[in-house]
Design a protein around this motif. Structure first.
Motif, PDB file in Angstrom:
ATOM      1  N   LEU A  73       0.905  -1.155  -0.125  1.00  0.00           N
ATOM      2  CA  LEU A  73       0.081   0.040  -0.067  1.00  0.00           C
ATOM      3  C   LEU A  73       0.790   1.051  -0.210  1.00  0.00           C
ATOM      4  N   LEU A  76       2.653   1.420  -3.528  1.00  0.00           N
ATOM      5  CA  LEU A  76       1.811   1.622  -4.897  1.00  0.00           C
ATOM      6  C   LEU A  76       0.585   2.630  -4.357  1.00  0.00           C
ATOM      7  N   GLY A  77       0.632   3.096  -3.202  1.00  0.00           N
ATOM      8  CA  GLY A  77      -0.396   3.924  -2.615  1.00  0.00           C
ATOM      9  C   GLY A  77      -1.201   4.973  -3.540  1.00  0.00           C
ATOM     10  N   CYS A  79      -1.582   4.621  -6.387  1.00  0.00           N
ATOM     11  CA  CYS A  79      -2.443   3.860  -7.371  1.00  0.00           C
ATOM     12  C   CYS A  79      -3.486   3.205  -7.003  1.00  0.00           C
ATOM     13  N   PHE A  80      -3.718   3.233  -5.693  1.00  0.00           N
ATOM     14  CA  PHE A  80      -5.000   2.642  -5.235  1.00  0.00           C
ATOM     15  C   PHE A  80      -5.561   3.981  -4.147  1.00  0.00           C
ATOM     16  N   SER A  81      -6.186   4.886  -5.064  1.00  0.00           N
ATOM     17  CA  SER A  81      -6.909   5.896  -4.185  1.00  0.00           C
ATOM     18  C   SER A  81      -7.770   5.482  -3.091  1.00  0.00           C
ATOM     19  N   PHE A  82      -8.581   4.442  -3.323  1.00  0.00           N
ATOM     20  CA  PHE A  82      -9.433   4.067  -2.219  1.00  0.00           C
ATOM     21  C   PHE A  82      -8.741   3.711  -0.913  1.00  0.00           C
ATOM     22  N   PHE A  83      -7.485   3.299  -0.907  1.00  0.00           N
ATOM     23  CA  PHE A  83      -6.731   3.025   0.374  1.00  0.00           C
ATOM     24  C   PHE A  83      -5.859   4.352   0.754  1.00  0.00           C
ATOM     25  N   HIS A  84      -5.381   4.817  -0.269  1.00  0.00           N
ATOM     26  CA  HIS A  84      -4.485   5.982   0.124  1.00  0.00           C
ATOM     27  C   HIS A  84      -4.982   7.072   0.723  1.00  0.00           C
ATOM     28  N   ARG A  85      -6.438   7.285   0.660  1.00  0.00           N
ATOM     29  CA  ARG A  85      -7.250   8.525   1.256  1.00  0.00           C
ATOM     30  C   ARG A  85      -7.313   8.146   2.650  1.00  0.00           C
ATOM     31  N   TYR A 233      -2.432   4.264   8.831  1.00  0.00           N
ATOM     32  CA  TYR A 233      -3.768   4.410   8.222  1.00  0.00           C
ATOM     33  C   TYR A 233      -4.569   4.273   9.053  1.00  0.00           C
TER      34      TYR A 233
END
Length: 294
Positions: A73, A76-77, A79-85, A233
Motif C-alpha cells: 500500500l 503503490l499508494g 495507484c490505489f486511491s481508495f486506500f490511500h485516502r 492508516y
C-alpha cells in the motif's frame, strides 16, 4: 412442611443442579468441538511446536506476512486511491531504504533478543500439548485479558522510558526516529526494549496459564495490533473504529504519540491514559498534533 415434602424439594433441587451441570458440560464440549479439529492439526506438528526455533521463526514470519500488505500500500499508494485516502500522512513519500533498514533491525532483534528469551522461557515452562482444545469462550476471554495485561505492563514501562531522560536517550529514542510511523516500525526498537516487550507478552500468557492454542492466537493478535497501530492508516474498519466508546486507540492515537511524545503511552487501550490524564484525541485536521516533543 412435612419431612417427606422437604426431602422431595431437596431431591428436585438436586436434580435441577445436576441438569444445569449437564447442560454446562454439553455447552463446554460443543464449544471445545469448534476448535478441536484446528488443535488436532496444530498438534500433529508437535516436534515443530516444541522446537527451540519455533517461537522466533513464528514471530518473525507473522510480522513479515502482516506487514507485507502495508508495504504494498505504501509503495503503490497513489495507484490505489481508495486506500490511500485513509493514509494519515498522505504527503509522506515511500522510502524503500527506511523499510529495508527496519527489516534488518527486526531480523537482528529476533536473532539476538527473541531467540534467547524464548529459550529461557522454554526452560521455565516446558511445552505441554494437551489432547483437548480450549473452550472457545475461554480462548477469547484469555486473549482479551492477555492484551489488557500486556497493555498495562507496557503503559507503565513506556511511561518510565519517556520519564527518565537516560532511558529515553539510550533505549527508547531509536523507536522514535520515525516520527511518521509505518507498519515495520512496530518492531524497530532497541534490543533491551524488544526483550522487555517479549517478556511482557510471555508473562501475560503465563499468569493466565493459557492453553498453547490460546498462546498462538494471542501472539498473532498482539503482533497484528502492534502493526496496525504503526501502519499509518486510519481505516474505517480498523480495530479502534470497531471497539466502542473510544476504548481503543489505534493508529491515529499512536501517531500522535510519535509526534508529540509525551502523550498516549498505552499501546492499545485508552483507559490508562485517561486515568493519568495523558490522552490526546486525534482530529482529522491534525491541529492537535502541534509541535513535536523533546
Amino acid at each position: 412442611m412435612t419431612v417427606q415434602g422437604t426431602v422431595l424439594r431437596h431431591a428436585a433441587f438436586s436434580a435441577e443442579i445436576s441438569a444445569a451441570k449437564i447442560n454446562m458440560n454439553s455447552t463446554c464440549q460443543a464449544s471445545s468441538a469448534y476448535l478441536q479439529p484446528l488443535w488436532n492439526s496444530v498438534k500433529n506438528n508437535e516436534n515443530l511446536l516444541k522446537s527451540c526455533l519455533f517461537p522466533t521463526v513464528f514471530s518473525f514470519s507473522v510480522n513479515f506476512v502482516l506487514c507485507l500488505p502495508f508495504f504494498l500500500l505504501d509503495m503503490l499508494g497513489p495507484c490505489f486511491s481508495f486506500f490511500h485516502r485513509y493514509k494519515i500522512w498522505k504527503d509522506e513519500p515511500f522510502n524503500l531504504e527506511v523499510w529495508w533498514l527496519c527489516l534488518k533491525k527486526i531480523v537482528c532483534n529476533h536473532v539476538v533478543c527473541v531467540f534467547p528469551t524464548s529459550i529461557l522461557y522454554g526452560f521455565m515452562r516446558p511445552a505441554y500439548l494437551p489432547d483437548e482444545a480450549p473452550f472457545l469462550p475461554k480462548l477469547i476471554m484469555d486473549v482479551v485479558l492477555g492484551l489488557l495485561l500486556f497493555d498495562t505492563f507496557y503503559f507503565f514501562a513506556h511511561l518510565g522510558l519517556h520519564g527518565v531522560p537516560w532511558l529515553y536517550r539510550n533505549v527508547h529514542s531509536l523507536h522514535h526516529e520515525q516520527r511518521k510511523p509505518f507498519a515495520l516500525t512496530s518492531q524497530y526498537s532497541n534490543m533491551l526494549e524488544i526483550i522487555f516487550l517479549h517478556c511482557f507478552a510471555l508473562i501475560a500468557t503465563y499468569i493466565l496459564d493459557c492453553h498453547p492454542l490460546t498462546e498462538i492466537v494471542f501472539f498473532i493478535v498482539n503482533i497484528w495490533l502492534a502493526i496496525e497501530n504503526h501502519c499509518g492508516y486510519n481505516f474505517p474498519w480498523a480495530t479502534h473504529r470497531l471497539v466502542p466508546l473510544g476504548m481503543f486507540g489505534g493508529a491515529p492515537f499512536h501517531d500522535l504519540h510519535h509526534w508529540r511524545l509525551k502523550c498516549n503511552y498505552a499501546p492499545y487501550f485508552t483507559h490508562w491514559d485517561r486515568l493519568f490524564n495523558t490522552l490526546i484525541e486525534y482530529t482529522e485536521d491534525k491541529q492537535n498534533f502541534g509541535k513535536t516533543g523533546y
